[in-house]
Design an enzyme around this catalytic site. Structure first.
Site, PDB file in Angstrom:
ATOM      1  N   HIS A   1      -3.967  -4.808  -0.067  1.00 36.58           N
ATOM      2  CA  HIS A   1      -3.551  -5.326   1.236  1.00 36.58           C
ATOM      3  C   HIS A   1      -3.629  -6.858   1.232  1.00 36.58           C
ATOM      4  O   HIS A   1      -4.713  -7.424   1.423  1.00 36.58           O
ATOM      5  CB  HIS A   1      -4.458  -4.784   2.338  1.00 36.58           C
ATOM      6  CG  HIS A   1      -4.232  -3.341   2.640  1.00 36.58           C
ATOM      7  ND1 HIS A   1      -3.247  -2.907   3.495  1.00 36.58           N
ATOM      8  CD2 HIS A   1      -4.851  -2.228   2.181  1.00 36.58           C
ATOM      9  CE1 HIS A   1      -3.274  -1.579   3.566  1.00 36.58           C
ATOM     10  NE2 HIS A   1      -4.238  -1.145   2.772  1.00 36.58           N
TER      11      HIS A   1
ATOM     12  N   CYS B   1       0.827  -1.201   0.000  1.00 29.68           N
ATOM     13  CA  CYS B   1       0.000   0.000   0.000  1.00 29.68           C
ATOM     14  C   CYS B   1       0.867   1.260   0.000  1.00 29.68           C
ATOM     15  O   CYS B   1       1.580   1.533  -0.955  1.00 29.68           O
ATOM     16  CB  CYS B   1      -1.006  -0.047   1.146  1.00 29.68           C
ATOM     17  SG  CYS B   1      -2.350   1.164   0.958  1.00 29.68           S
TER      18      CYS B   1
ATOM     19  N   GLU C   1      -2.695  -8.807   3.533  1.00 27.53           N
ATOM     20  CA  GLU C   1      -3.069  -9.249   4.885  1.00 27.53           C
ATOM     21  C   GLU C   1      -4.565  -9.134   5.136  1.00 27.53           C
ATOM     22  O   GLU C   1      -5.060  -9.672   6.125  1.00 27.53           O
ATOM     23  CB  GLU C   1      -2.271  -8.470   5.939  1.00 27.53           C
ATOM     24  CG  GLU C   1      -2.717  -7.049   6.193  1.00 27.53           C
ATOM     25  CD  GLU C   1      -2.277  -6.022   5.164  1.00 27.53           C
ATOM     26  OE1 GLU C   1      -2.549  -4.832   5.367  1.00 27.53           O
ATOM     27  OE2 GLU C   1      -1.665  -6.410   4.136  1.00 27.53           O
TER      28      GLU C   1
END
Length: 211
Positions: free
Chosen positions: A186, A81, A188
Site C-alpha cells: 500500500h 493490492c 498510501e
C-alpha cells in the site's frame, strides 16, 4: 494537475488513496463511469478484500472491458493490492476468473512455523526492474507496508518489478510493463517512500498529458 480516475467498485480504501494522489500532485476523481475512465489522464485501481467479490463488483458495474480498453490504449495504470491481484487470470482465494490482463495466478502463502499469515506490516522490497520509473529517487531496498495473505505469480517473470521475502518465501511485490504498473503493498500507507512512488507515477502521467 493531471486527473487520475480512482476506480470505485466497493472494495476499499478510496479516501486514503485519493489523499496520497493529491499530495503527489494529481487531481483524483472517484468514479465507476466508463466515460470518465476514458476521459481521465490515468487510472488507479485500488482494492482491499477478497478476489471473488472484487470481480463480481467490477462485472456488475460493467467495468471489465473499460479497464481492459484503457490499459490497451497506453494510458498510465496503477493497481494497488487487490487491484494488482485481479489483473491476473485466477486466484486460489476464489473461483471467479480474473481480468486476465497479466498471465499467471494468485497463490496463498504456504504455512511456516516462523511467519504470520497474513503478511502484515513493513518489509523491504528487492527491486528487480531498477530502471522502472516507479522506483526513481528511492533507496535501493525501500521499506513499504503490506497486508496480504495471497500473492501474484506471473507466468512471465520479466514483468516482475520487485519482490519481497516473507519467511522462506520470496514473492512478487510489484509488476511493470509499459504503461501497466501494479503493487502488492500500500503506497498510501507507506509514509514518504509510498508518497514518492505515487509521485513517480504522477510524473509519468504528466509526461503523457498534452501541454
Amino acid at each position: 494537475m493531471p486527473v487520475i480516475a480512482v476506480v470505485d467498485y466497493d472494495m476499499g480504501n478510496l479516501h486514503s488513496v485519493c489523499k496520497g494522489l493529491e499530495k503527489a500532485g494529481a487531481t483524483p476523481k472517484v468514479t465507476y463511469s466508463p466515460k470518465e475512465l476514458a476521459e481521465a489522464d490515468a487510472i488507479v485501481l485500488p482494492g482491499v478484500g477478497s478476489f471473488d467479490p472484487a470481480m463480481q463488483n467490477l462485472r456488475s458495474r460493467g467495468l471489465e472491458e473499460p479497464i481492459k480498453e484503457v490499459i490497451a490504449s497506453g494510458k498510465p495504470f496503477l493497481g494497488i493490492c487487490l487491484g494488482l491481484q485481479i489483473l491476473f487470470e485466477s486466484s486460489a482465494e476464489g473461483t471467479q476468473p480474473g481480468l486476465g490482463i497479466v498471465r499467471g495466478k494468485v497463490r496463498r502463502f504456504a504455512s511456516e512455523a516462523c511467519i504470520a499469515i497474513p503478511h502484515m506490516g513493513w518489509n523491504q522490497l528487492e527491486v528487480t526492474q531498477p530502471k522502472s520509473t516507479l522506483w526513481e529517487h528511492l533507496p535501493s531496498e525501500p521499506w513499504v507496508y503490506f497486508v496480504h495473505s495471497y500473492y501474484v505469480d506471473p507466468t512471465e517473470p520479466q514483468i516482475r518489478a520487485a519482490t519481497v521475502t516473507h519467511g522462506n518465501q520470496t514473492v512478487t511485490a510489484a509488476i511493470a510493463r509499459d504503461n501497466l504498473m501494479a503493487v502488492q503493498f500500500h503506497p498510501e500507507k507507506s509514509s514518504n517512500i509510498g508518497l514518492q512512488i505515487l509521485s513517480n507515477f504522477v510524473a509519468q502521467v504528466r509526461e503523457k498529458v498534452p501541454a
